[in-house]
Write a protein that holds these residues in place. Structure first.
Motif: not given
Length: 685
Positions: A85-106
């Motif tokens: 549950q914590a890692r699920w929230w981390e992915r969505h929070v990172l998308e809010v902060i950086r614009g992308v969730a998992d930092d893909p290259v392409d």
């Protein structure tokens, strides 16, 4: 990649604070950073990256994440579903902060999360709508709260609060007067007997009334008081009184380390009861006291003595034995010889020839002796002995066992490594004592002393100690003998053992006359041919009524030494031997002699005393006796023996025949014979 740049990077266009001013990063070339002043008052300057980052005022303005690394060690061991549950929230929070969730290259950011086109508030609202549409009902406020927690605490901030590490509640909400009263009641338990929590609560109420009178606040409910006591104290407040006093005596500051570089630089001495029942010299089962000295640099036990009671002379005798070589005993294997050990025997033998037949225990001359405030060690006798040897005497603070931790640890190690293997071990307290320990086969005090001496040579001196480690290779632990050999080479320490005359000087002294039959000490007669020149002669010391100075060992009454006070004699010592030494060739102690002498009457015959002591020591050296009678059986036997010795033996008659019926039959009457003097005169004699 597109999106917000993460913290930890320094690039062109970043605004930084450096040395109190604000700059813009113009170029980054290798390890050089070119800074431009925002006020345009100073020209561009090139600064090394290490110098820039080492400045305490350096800050990257507008960094996306906190400079502190969040703590995450406590996350280990959490339930798997909680971490998912914590890692699920981390992915969505990172998308809010950086614009992308998992930092893909392409792949680029979604339009609603593009940091270049949207604000943080818009991205939070878009994330709340996305989660609600997918079936997870939430709001933009919740997304903002999760984002702030992640920026402040990392992944730990997204863990469900019900699984976070909870700190115990403090007593800040309670009345501070009540807290002060409870603390005072807890402090009173340091030297008092152990009581329950209910007593502490009652005592705190009494202190409140004494301190504030009518203005005293009421005590909280009983359950609250129990929680307050649990927060303000530890388990030893209502537990072990011994542990409570020990913890109270520890200093509040960190323990300091005393550096020692040579053997004998610091030696600690102390006394403690040994947890073993023995047969005392008077035949009674009891415990003895262990007095020991340990060298801090090498952990060598320089001397250890067992005594029924510790007297003022014991410490001086122990000091005398610690500075003389330990001789080999009959029955010891050759492996315990110093010549077969790691000690530098050949080098030491060139200094003292007595070490040829010595056991593998180094001779250490103390430079400083640390002891407690016991009467044995602060006595004038022990202090004068230290002054005679040039030893610094350093007593510790009262009730401060932490000032001499090495000898305290020695006693604990003797209990676990030696005493618990001895028959008659009673444990460290009454609750650890077994059933009828006094009925086990028990060793005598002399036998136990011999066992202890052999164990110290064979076991302690050859056992690696955790405190003897090489700083360069901490994985290697040395034995006391190995540490001594290493320090002899490193510190240039060459011990010079005391001579026989110095040993005699440390023994207790008494004053006697030397008569034609020798001299007497406690009804023991000592004589020798070397006393012929001073028989019936005054010593010349008027302050001592022309008596002669005599030194004796309270643990060995086989010999005494008389100081020759005559001119041109250089105060040499004359050795006198006990007259009845052939009857009891084994040395025995002063307490054994006093006990036997007291049991033989007010004026015992000296030969009878010697025979009685010989029988006592012969019985003690026969080994552990068989299990004795119980205390009740011994009392019955003693009472029977005492009454049977003075009771007349009744005259025996043949038993009368039993009647045929159960009815009582009258006994036969035998009349007394009439005395006739004439008939008695005619009887032949």
């Amino acid at each position: 990649m597109t999106g917000a740049r993460r913290g930890g990077f320094l690039g062109c266009g970043d605004r930084v604070r450096f040395r109190g001013d604000y700059f813009t990063v113009l170029r980054v070339s290798g390890t050089l950073v070119v800074l431009g002043d925002d006020s345009m008052r100073t020209p561009e300057q090139a600064v090394r990256l290490s110098e820039l980052q080492s400045d305490p005022d350096f800050t990257v303005l507008g960094a996306a994440t906190s400079a502190r690394v969040p703590a995450s060690s406590w996350l280990v061991g959490l339930p798997k579903d909680v971490m998912q549950q914590a890692r699920w929230w981390e992915r969505h929070v990172l998308e809010v902060i950086r614009g992308v969730a998992d930092d893909p290259v392409d792949a680029g950011p979604k339009p609603q999360y593009d940091v270049a086109l949207t604000t943080m508030v818009a991205r939070e609202r878009a994330k709340a709508d996305e989660l609600t549409a997918s079936g997870y009902l939430t709001s933009a406020r919740t997304v903002r709260r999760q984002r702030q927690r992640y920026e402040a605490q990392g992944l730990a901030g997204l863990v469900d609060g019900r699984h976070r590490a909870r700190h115990p509640s403090t007593a800040s909400r309670a009345d501070q007067k009540v807290i002060a009263a409870l603390r005072a009641a807890i402090d009173e338990t340091v030297d008092a007997s152990t009581r329950t929590v209910s007593y502490l609560i009652w005592r705190a109420g009494q202190l409140l009334v004494q301190e504030h009178g009518d203005q005293a606040p009421p005590m909280p409910p009983r359950s609250t008081c129990y929680r307050l006591v649990a927060q303000l104290s530890d388990k030893h407040t209502t537990g072990s009184a011994r542990t409570r006093r020990s913890l109270a005596g520890q200093p509040d500051k960190p323990f300091s380390h005393l550096p020692v570089d040579a053997p004998g630089e610091v030696v600690q001495i102390d006394t403690t009861p040994l947890d073993v029942l023995v047969l005392l010299p008077n035949g009674i089962v009891g415990r003895v006291e262990l007095t020991g000295m340990i060298d801090v640099a090498t952990r060598t036990v320089t001397a250890a003595v067992l005594t029924p009671t510790t007297k003022a002379v014991d410490a001086s005798v122990l000091l005398a034995r610690s500075v003389t070589p330990e001789p080999m005993r009959p029955g010891w294997v050759d492996a315990l010889r110093m010549a077969y050990s790691v000690l530098p025997h050949r080098r030491l033998l060139a200094v003292d020839e007595r070490l040829e037949h010595a056991a593998a225990r180094p001779v250490i001359i103390p430079d400083t002796i640390v002891c407690d405030q016991g009467k044995v060690f602060i006595s004038n006798n022990f202090r004068s002995s230290c002054r005679f040897l040039g030893i610094s005497f350093q007593p510790t603070h009262p009730a401060s066992g932490a000032n001499k931790p090495h000898v305290e640890r020695l006693f604990a190690s003797v209990g676990t490594l030696f005493a618990q293997f001895v028959s008659g071990f009673v444990g460290r307290s009454a609750e650890h004592r077994g059933f009828r320990v006094d009925q086990q086969p028990l060793w005598t005090m002399l036998e136990l002393q011999a066992l202890l001496d052999e164990w110290l040579i064979a076991g302690w001196q050859n056992r690696p100690h955790d405190g003897l480690r090489d700083p360069q290779t901490p994985g290697r632990a040395f034995t006391p003998n190995e540490k001594y050999a290493a320090l002899v080479e490193a510190a240039g320490y060459v011990p010079v053992a005391m001579t026989a005359d110095d040993y005699i000087e440390l023994l207790p002294a008494t004053w006697r006359r030397v008569s034609a039959g020798g001299l007497k000490i406690n009804n023991r007669t000592y004589d020798s041919a070397v006393l012929n020149p001073i028989r019936r002669q005054p010593s010349g010391i008027a302050s001592r009524r022309d008596l002669w100075e005599i030194h004796y060992d309270p643990y060995d009454v086989a010999h005494v030494w008389v100081r020759d006070h005559r001119p041109n004699s250089a105060s040499r010592w004359l050795q006198a031997t006990w007259k009845h030494l052939s009857r009891a060739p084994i040395p025995f102690g002063e307490l054994a002699w006093n006990h036997v002498r007291a049991g033989l009457g007010p004026k015992p015959d000296e030969t009878a005393v010697a025979d009685a002591v010989h029988r006592l020591l012969a019985k003690a050296n026969n080994g552990p006796p068989q299990p004795a009678l119980s205390a009740r059986d011994r009392r019955v036997a003693a009472r029977t023996a005492a009454t049977s010795e003075n009771r007349p033996v009744p005259r025996q008659h043949p038993p009368a025949p039993e009647p045929d019926t159960d009815e009582p039959q009258p006994g036969k009457v035998i009349p007394l014979r009439v005395f006739d003097p004439a008939e008695e005169a005619r009887r032949p004699w």
